[in-house]
Write a protein that holds these residues in place. Structure first.
Motif, PDB file in Angstrom:
ATOM      1  N   ALA A 283      49.580  63.534  31.167  1.00  0.00           N
ATOM      2  CA  ALA A 283      50.004  62.139  30.969  1.00  0.00           C
ATOM      3  C   ALA A 283      49.295  61.174  31.921  1.00  0.00           C
ATOM      4  O   ALA A 283      48.808  60.119  31.467  1.00  0.00           O
ATOM      5  N   PRO A 284      49.204  61.439  33.221  1.00  0.00           N
ATOM      6  CA  PRO A 284      48.488  60.495  34.095  1.00  0.00           C
ATOM      7  C   PRO A 284      47.030  60.290  33.689  1.00  0.00           C
ATOM      8  O   PRO A 284      46.524  59.165  33.713  1.00  0.00           O
ATOM      9  N   ILE A 285      46.347  61.372  33.299  1.00  0.00           N
ATOM     10  CA  ILE A 285      44.930  61.245  32.924  1.00  0.00           C
ATOM     11  C   ILE A 285      44.790  60.436  31.645  1.00  0.00           C
ATOM     12  O   ILE A 285      43.980  59.498  31.551  1.00  0.00           O
ATOM     13  N   VAL A 286      45.588  60.780  30.639  1.00  0.00           N
ATOM     14  CA  VAL A 286      45.467  60.116  29.342  1.00  0.00           C
ATOM     15  C   VAL A 286      45.906  58.656  29.434  1.00  0.00           C
ATOM     16  O   VAL A 286      45.185  57.738  28.979  1.00  0.00           O
ATOM     17  N   GLU A 287      47.063  58.414  30.016  1.00  0.00           N
ATOM     18  CA  GLU A 287      47.611  57.048  30.020  1.00  0.00           C
ATOM     19  C   GLU A 287      46.782  56.103  30.881  1.00  0.00           C
ATOM     20  O   GLU A 287      46.521  54.964  30.469  1.00  0.00           O
ATOM     21  N   GLU A 288      46.373  56.544  32.067  1.00  0.00           N
ATOM     22  CA  GLU A 288      45.580  55.653  32.912  1.00  0.00           C
ATOM     23  C   GLU A 288      44.201  55.395  32.322  1.00  0.00           C
ATOM     24  O   GLU A 288      43.663  54.302  32.457  1.00  0.00           O
ATOM     25  N   SER A 289      43.625  56.386  31.654  1.00  0.00           N
ATOM     26  CA  SER A 289      42.337  56.162  30.992  1.00  0.00           C
ATOM     27  C   SER A 289      42.478  55.178  29.836  1.00  0.00           C
ATOM     28  O   SER A 289      41.624  54.307  29.639  1.00  0.00           O
ATOM     29  N   ALA A 290      43.558  55.322  29.073  1.00  0.00           N
ATOM     30  CA  ALA A 290      43.771  54.412  27.942  1.00  0.00           C
ATOM     31  C   ALA A 290      43.979  52.979  28.416  1.00  0.00           C
ATOM     32  O   ALA A 290      43.457  52.028  27.811  1.00  0.00           O
ATOM     33  N   LYS A 291      44.741  52.797  29.498  1.00  0.00           N
ATOM     34  CA  LYS A 291      44.955  51.452  30.027  1.00  0.00           C
ATOM     35  C   LYS A 291      43.693  50.900  30.666  1.00  0.00           C
ATOM     36  O   LYS A 291      43.400  49.696  30.570  1.00  0.00           O
ATOM     37  N   ALA A 292      42.912  51.765  31.323  1.00  0.00           N
ATOM     38  CA  ALA A 292      41.672  51.309  31.962  1.00  0.00           C
ATOM     39  C   ALA A 292      40.660  50.807  30.942  1.00  0.00           C
ATOM     40  O   ALA A 292      39.790  49.990  31.282  1.00  0.00           O
ATOM     41  N   ALA A 293      40.767  51.272  29.697  1.00  0.00           N
ATOM     42  CA  ALA A 293      39.826  50.818  28.668  1.00  0.00           C
ATOM     43  C   ALA A 293      39.916  49.307  28.460  1.00  0.00           C
ATOM     44  O   ALA A 293      38.896  48.647  28.220  1.00  0.00           O
ATOM     45  N   ALA A 294      41.124  48.742  28.557  1.00  0.00           N
ATOM     46  CA  ALA A 294      41.270  47.287  28.403  1.00  0.00           C
ATOM     47  C   ALA A 294      40.567  46.556  29.543  1.00  0.00           C
ATOM     48  O   ALA A 294      39.887  45.539  29.326  1.00  0.00           O
ATOM     49  N   VAL A 295      40.728  47.047  30.771  1.00  0.00           N
ATOM     50  CA  VAL A 295      40.060  46.416  31.909  1.00  0.00           C
ATOM     51  C   VAL A 295      38.548  46.511  31.740  1.00  0.00           C
ATOM     52  O   VAL A 295      37.813  45.561  32.027  1.00  0.00           O
ATOM     53  N   LEU A 296      38.065  47.655  31.279  1.00  0.00           N
ATOM     54  CA  LEU A 296      36.629  47.828  31.065  1.00  0.00           C
ATOM     55  C   LEU A 296      36.101  46.859  30.015  1.00  0.00           C
ATOM     56  O   LEU A 296      35.025  46.264  30.188  1.00  0.00           O
ATOM     57  N   LEU A 297      36.833  46.672  28.924  1.00  0.00           N
ATOM     58  CA  LEU A 297      36.370  45.771  27.862  1.00  0.00           C
ATOM     59  C   LEU A 297      36.285  44.331  28.354  1.00  0.00           C
ATOM     60  O   LEU A 297      35.314  43.617  28.063  1.00  0.00           O
ATOM     61  N   VAL A 298      37.285  43.881  29.101  1.00  0.00           N
ATOM     62  CA  VAL A 298      37.229  42.526  29.646  1.00  0.00           C
ATOM     63  C   VAL A 298      36.090  42.412  30.657  1.00  0.00           C
ATOM     64  O   VAL A 298      35.360  41.406  30.699  1.00  0.00           O
ATOM     65  N   PHE A 299      35.904  43.441  31.462  1.00  0.00           N
ATOM     66  CA  PHE A 299      34.823  43.455  32.459  1.00  0.00           C
ATOM     67  C   PHE A 299      33.458  43.347  31.791  1.00  0.00           C
ATOM     68  O   PHE A 299      32.559  42.672  32.296  1.00  0.00           O
ATOM     69  N   LEU A 300      33.286  43.987  30.652  1.00  0.00           N
ATOM     70  CA  LEU A 300      31.978  44.002  29.995  1.00  0.00           C
ATOM     71  C   LEU A 300      31.745  42.767  29.134  1.00  0.00           C
ATOM     72  O   LEU A 300      30.643  42.195  29.144  1.00  0.00           O
ATOM     73  N   PHE A 301      32.767  42.335  28.383  1.00  0.00           N
ATOM     74  CA  PHE A 301      32.552  41.312  27.360  1.00  0.00           C
ATOM     75  C   PHE A 301      33.083  39.931  27.746  1.00  0.00           C
ATOM     76  O   PHE A 301      32.772  38.961  27.057  1.00  0.00           O
ATOM     77  N   ARG A 302      33.885  39.843  28.799  1.00  0.00           N
ATOM     78  CA  ARG A 302      34.357  38.537  29.282  1.00  0.00           C
ATOM     79  C   ARG A 302      33.988  38.404  30.756  1.00  0.00           C
ATOM     80  O   ARG A 302      34.794  38.102  31.603  1.00  0.00           O
ATOM     81  N   ARG A 303      32.701  38.630  31.031  1.00  0.00           N
ATOM     82  CA  ARG A 303      32.238  38.752  32.404  1.00  0.00           C
ATOM     83  C   ARG A 303      32.441  37.464  33.193  1.00  0.00           C
ATOM     84  O   ARG A 303      32.688  37.513  34.406  1.00  0.00           O
ATOM     85  N   ARG A 304      32.357  36.333  32.557  1.00  0.00           N
ATOM     86  CA  ARG A 304      32.547  35.067  33.270  1.00  0.00           C
ATOM     87  C   ARG A 304      33.973  34.905  33.773  1.00  0.00           C
ATOM     88  O   ARG A 304      34.211  34.199  34.751  1.00  0.00           O
ATOM     89  N   ASP A 305      34.915  35.549  33.105  1.00  0.00           N
ATOM     90  CA  ASP A 305      36.320  35.447  33.504  1.00  0.00           C
ATOM     91  C   ASP A 305      36.742  36.553  34.463  1.00  0.00           C
ATOM     92  O   ASP A 305      37.893  36.586  34.879  1.00  0.00           O
ATOM     93  N   PHE A 306      35.825  37.442  34.793  1.00  0.00           N
ATOM     94  CA  PHE A 306      36.144  38.597  35.637  1.00  0.00           C
ATOM     95  C   PHE A 306      35.227  38.547  36.848  1.00  0.00           C
ATOM     96  O   PHE A 306      34.112  39.057  36.832  1.00  0.00           O
ATOM     97  N   THR A 307      35.709  37.956  37.929  1.00  0.00           N
ATOM     98  CA  THR A 307      34.834  37.688  39.072  1.00  0.00           C
ATOM     99  C   THR A 307      35.292  38.318  40.375  1.00  0.00           C
ATOM    100  O   THR A 307      34.573  38.218  41.366  1.00  0.00           O
ATOM    101  N   GLY A 308      36.475  38.928  40.426  1.00  0.00           N
ATOM    102  CA  GLY A 308      36.933  39.462  41.701  1.00  0.00           C
ATOM    103  C   GLY A 308      38.195  40.277  41.576  1.00  0.00           C
ATOM    104  O   GLY A 308      38.646  40.642  40.474  1.00  0.00           O
ATOM    105  N   ILE A 309      38.790  40.562  42.716  1.00  0.00           N
ATOM    106  CA  ILE A 309      39.945  41.448  42.788  1.00  0.00           C
ATOM    107  C   ILE A 309      41.139  40.887  42.027  1.00  0.00           C
ATOM    108  O   ILE A 309      41.838  41.613  41.313  1.00  0.00           O
ATOM    109  N   VAL A 310      41.402  39.595  42.180  1.00  0.00           N
ATOM    110  CA  VAL A 310      42.565  39.011  41.515  1.00  0.00           C
ATOM    111  C   VAL A 310      42.452  39.151  40.003  1.00  0.00           C
ATOM    112  O   VAL A 310      43.436  39.483  39.320  1.00  0.00           O
TER     113      VAL A 310
END
Length: 441
Positions: free
Chosen positions: A139-166
């Motif tokens: 469960a930790p591997i599957v669930e955290e990977s699935a949730k991390a996919a959303a962060v990755l997509l925003v990081f890649l395709f909405r790069r102007r809105d993703f600039t730092g830790i916050v």
């Protein structure tokens, strides 16, 4: 490599002209096509997860679980939105993150966890051990990977809105809030179905116990895990694109830490009679406090960057002298929006809010460029933000000047070291009551 100028252009300079026309790419690069495909994917995932949860809980259990699971959602989303107020990202990013967590990530988790647990139980002929292994490892591997996919997509395709830790914390936290929302519906609905079979009611019921543990005690659990992944992506966003190793290792490290914390939390029930409370008090609460402090500290650091980077645009003529001071204070920003809304209406308040957001993005852009972290489109992005400010200056500047007058610190009164008589000197502190004073009757 970014084209970075230490001195920005003046408002009338040709470099400050309107950004040129950007040619349209192929049809699959168009915004409408991407949005349509994404909405279709999330809608289908939502329908499937809805059917799966309803099948496991029943209609009545689903409705009870839905009503209880929605309670912490507004509070969590408001907390992450408050954290993002310095440089607020667009709402569409938050909507995507929540929908991904509630639909796509939850669907992946239910299907993958069930399949893996059944496979382990069949292979080992030990259903109890398979359930424990599934909860603490799979469960930790599957669930955290699935949730991390959303962060990755925003990081890649909405790069102007993703600039730092916050930004990483907010996107990850909202994604995990959506995931926890769907998971809570499943757990609470199942608990309600169990109570229907056993006839338990009130505080002794399984539903009440589940509600207390998941909604009252630990609504922040899933956001806390995934925020570690968001911090990894946020740190990676601070490095230029050419630092490929760091931009990969930092998110992976955050993801592994999220999986580890998730595994400890899920395994707390196997640590003895009081294992859950020990993990909660000695591990989860301190981790929550530390990450909260980090997020608030980063927010204050962002405000300081605004105050330090914007004065160069004052010298170039884009901003008024008081604006760096106002834009570096959340209280002053709020006063400016309230002033515009009270005197000119809600459209003016929204215009001032947009002015504040663009000025903050401009400060962060210059902050990254001065440290070699800006992208190749620095000059284009700078012009776009400057023109956004210039279009709204007539409405925004009076409101910002009002806010500056409201929060300006009082001018200090310096008392000279020599004796001063009359209303401008503190004669009582300088002389005893018996001293001669020609102005005293």
């Amino acid at each position: 490599m970014a084209t970075y100028s230490q001195y920005p252009p003046h408002p009338g300079h040709p470099a400050g002209g309107v950004p040129g026309h950007v040619p349209r790419g192929r049809w699959w690069h168009r915004t409408g096509v991407r949005y349509g495909a994404l909405i279709t994917l999330l809608a289908l995932s939502g329908l499937v997860i809805l059917a799966l949860v309803r099948q496991q809980t029943g209609t009545e259990g689903f409705l009870v679980g839905l009503g209880l699971a929605v309670l912490p959602v507004p509070l969590l989303v408001a907390a992450f939105r408050w954290l993002d107020r310095v440089d607020p990202g667009p709402w569409r990013n938050l909507l995507f993150s929540f929908a991904w967590g509630a639909c796509a990530a939850a669907l992946i988790a239910i299907v993958a966890n069930s399949f893996a647990t059944r496979w382990i139980a069949t292979a080992t002929a030990d259903p109890t051990g398979a359930d424990t292994l599934g909860a603490t490892v799979i469960a930790p591997i599957v669930e955290e990977s699935a949730k991390a996919a959303a962060v990755l997509l925003v990081f890649l395709f909405r790069r102007r809105d993703f600039t730092g830790i916050v930004d990483g914390v907010v996107i990850a936290g909202v994604t995990a809030t959506g995931f926890a929302f769907t998971e809570n519906i499943l757990y609470l609905g199942t608990a309600f179905g169990t109570d229907q079979l056993t006839g338990d009611r009130g505080f002794t019921s399984v539903t009440a116990a589940t509600f207390f543990v998941r909604i009252v005690m630990s609504p922040f659990a899933h956001p806390l895990f995934t925020v570690l992944t968001g911090i990894g992506f946020g740190l990676a966003a601070r490095f230029p694109d050419r630092r490929h190793v760091r931009r990969v290792l930092l998110p992976m490290t955050g993801l592994l830490l999220a999986m580890g914390m998730h595994a400890v939390w899920n395994g707390s029930s196997t640590f003895g009679q009081y294992g859950f409370f020990e993990v909660y008090g000695l591990f989860m609460v301190p981790a929550f406090g530390l990450l909260t402090w980090l997020a608030v500290w980063t927010r204050q650091r962002e405000l300081r960057a605004v105050r330090e980077e914007l004065p160069v645009y004052v010298l170039a003529g884009w901003l008024a002298p008081s604006e760096p001071f106002v834009l570096g204070s959340m209280r002053a920003r709020r006063l400016a929006r309230e002033y515009a809304g009270h005197h000119l209406g809600r459209p003016a308040a929204r215009s001032v809010a947009r002015y504040e957001a663009c000025a903050t993005s401009l400060a962060f852009l210059r902050y990254r460029a001065a440290r070699g972290r800006a992208g190749a489109d620095f000059a284009v992005r700078e012009r776009e933000l400057l023109h956004e400010l210039w279009r709204r200056r007539e409405v925004a500047r009076p409101a910002l000047e009002y806010a500056a007058r409201r929060i300006a610190p009082p001018a200090p009164v310096v008392v000279p070291p020599w004796p001063v008589y009359g209303v401008y000197g503190n004669t009582a502190a300088s002389y005893p009551a018996s001293a001669y004073n020609p102005y005293r009757s």
